[in-house]
Design an enzyme around this catalytic site. Structure first.
Site, mmCIF file in Angstrom:
data_model
loop_
_atom_site.group_PDB
_atom_site.id
_atom_site.type_symbol
_atom_site.label_atom_id
_atom_site.label_comp_id
_atom_site.label_asym_id
_atom_site.label_seq_id
_atom_site.Cartn_x
_atom_site.Cartn_y
_atom_site.Cartn_z
ATOM 1 N N ARG A 1 -17.868 35.636 68.691
ATOM 2 C CA ARG A 1 -17.166 36.220 69.858
ATOM 3 C C ARG A 1 -17.309 35.322 71.082
ATOM 4 O O ARG A 1 -16.491 35.351 71.985
ATOM 5 C CB ARG A 1 -17.736 37.605 70.193
ATOM 6 C CG ARG A 1 -17.499 38.667 69.137
ATOM 7 C CD ARG A 1 -17.841 40.043 69.707
ATOM 8 N NE ARG A 1 -17.995 41.061 68.682
ATOM 9 C CZ ARG A 1 -17.003 41.771 68.153
ATOM 10 N NH1 ARG A 1 -15.766 41.555 68.545
ATOM 11 N NH2 ARG A 1 -17.240 42.688 67.239
ATOM 12 N N ASP B 1 -2.788 43.570 64.217
ATOM 13 C CA ASP B 1 -2.675 43.058 62.856
ATOM 14 C C ASP B 1 -1.738 43.999 62.087
ATOM 15 O O ASP B 1 -0.522 43.912 62.237
ATOM 16 C CB ASP B 1 -4.101 42.987 62.285
ATOM 17 C CG ASP B 1 -4.185 42.335 60.929
ATOM 18 O OD1 ASP B 1 -3.423 41.416 60.657
ATOM 19 O OD2 ASP B 1 -5.054 42.754 60.130
HETATM 20 P P1 IMP Z 1 -5.059 46.712 62.767
HETATM 21 O O1 IMP Z 1 -5.315 48.187 62.744
HETATM 22 O O2 IMP Z 1 -4.801 46.190 61.386
HETATM 23 O O3 IMP Z 1 -3.986 46.269 63.719
HETATM 24 O O4 IMP Z 1 -6.445 46.052 63.108
HETATM 25 C C1 IMP Z 1 -6.787 45.641 64.307
HETATM 26 C C2 IMP Z 1 -8.261 45.253 64.385
HETATM 27 O O5 IMP Z 1 -8.669 44.446 63.264
HETATM 28 C C3 IMP Z 1 -8.408 44.374 65.597
HETATM 29 O O6 IMP Z 1 -8.634 45.127 66.755
HETATM 30 C C4 IMP Z 1 -9.564 43.473 65.198
HETATM 31 O O7 IMP Z 1 -10.783 44.085 65.530
HETATM 32 C C5 IMP Z 1 -9.443 43.344 63.690
HETATM 33 N N1 IMP Z 1 -8.745 42.090 63.313
HETATM 34 C C6 IMP Z 1 -7.502 41.959 62.786
HETATM 35 N N2 IMP Z 1 -7.186 40.667 62.567
HETATM 36 C C7 IMP Z 1 -8.268 39.938 62.973
HETATM 37 C C8 IMP Z 1 -8.548 38.526 63.025
HETATM 38 O O8 IMP Z 1 -7.755 37.640 62.642
HETATM 39 N N3 IMP Z 1 -9.761 38.186 63.526
HETATM 40 C C9 IMP Z 1 -10.676 39.091 63.976
HETATM 41 N N4 IMP Z 1 -10.452 40.416 63.950
HETATM 42 C C10 IMP Z 1 -9.255 40.841 63.454
#
Ligand code: IMP
Ligand code: MG
Length: 182
Positions: free
Chosen positions: A172, A110
């Site tokens: 999940r 993300d």
């Molecule tokens: P990042 O550090 O922003 O890349 O966050 C990553 C983590 O956020 C992922 O490993 C997921 O656990 C959670 N996450 C981000 N987007 C989503 C989504 O659309 N659905 C569910 N979990 C998400």
């Protein structure tokens, strides 16, 4: 998170965006990518719990070269809806990864902050090589520069659930990927 009924739980599954069949097809290709990368050299597939557990289970069965499997757990701290970049390893690997070609098997990238930190943590342990494979990529949301070496699906900025991904620890178990909607 609590639901009054199964109906209420179901009502928040807005629409399927990636079907079981599409997932199966892309996972086959992802397995072939791993098979073609390394020829008999030691591979360690590392999945970050909990989100990637379903992906790992299906992916590893498409790998037809010797590989080992490991899990680690990390807690990402969030500020509102975004990860802050502060990551705490809550369960570490038992492997000395300096003898392995490591592939991080992740559910979704993300903002990129969580994986960026994990990549640094594993990088200093000197693996033979370090690659990132992600099931889903939301490039529009990126705040740190991080690219997966292999991404199965690129999606717009939806909040998605299913196939390992959760909302408040639920959903999940869905076999497909859906958009979550209140
Ligand atoms: P990042 O550090 O922003 O890349 O966050 C990553 C983590 O956020 C992922 O490993 C997921 O656990 C959670 N996450 C981000 N987007 C989503 C989504 O659309 N659905 C569910 N979990 C998400
Ligand atoms: Mg995750």
């Amino acid at each position: 998170m609590k639901f009054d009924s199964t109906e209420e739980w179901k009502s928040k599954i807005k629409r399927v965006i990636i079907s079981e069949e599409e997932i199966r097809k892309e996972i086959k290709k992802a397995g072939e990518y791993i098979n073609s990368l390394y020829d008999g050299s030691p591979i360690l597939l590392v999945s970050i719990l909990k989100g990637a557990f379903v992906f790992m289970a299906d992916l590893c069965r498409e790998v037809t070269v010797p590989c080992e499997i490991a899990f680690m757990a990390a807690k990402s701290y969030f500020e509102g809806t975004e990860s802050s970049g502060h990551v705490e390893i809550t369960m570490d690997l038992k492997h000395d990864i300096s003898n392995y070609h490591v592939i991080i098997v992740e559910d979704i990238i993300d903002t990129g902050r969580t994986l960026n930190e994990i990549k640094k943590i594993l990088g200093v342990r000197d693996p033979l090589s370090l690659r990132i494979m992600t099931l889903l990529d939301k490039p529009d949301r990126r705040v740190v520069e991080l690219k997966a070496d292999y991404s199965l699906f690129t999606i717009p900025d939806y909040f998605v659930i299913g196939y390992g991904l959760d909302y408040g620890e639920f959903y999940r178990n869905l076999p497909y990927i859906a958009e979550f909607g209140e």
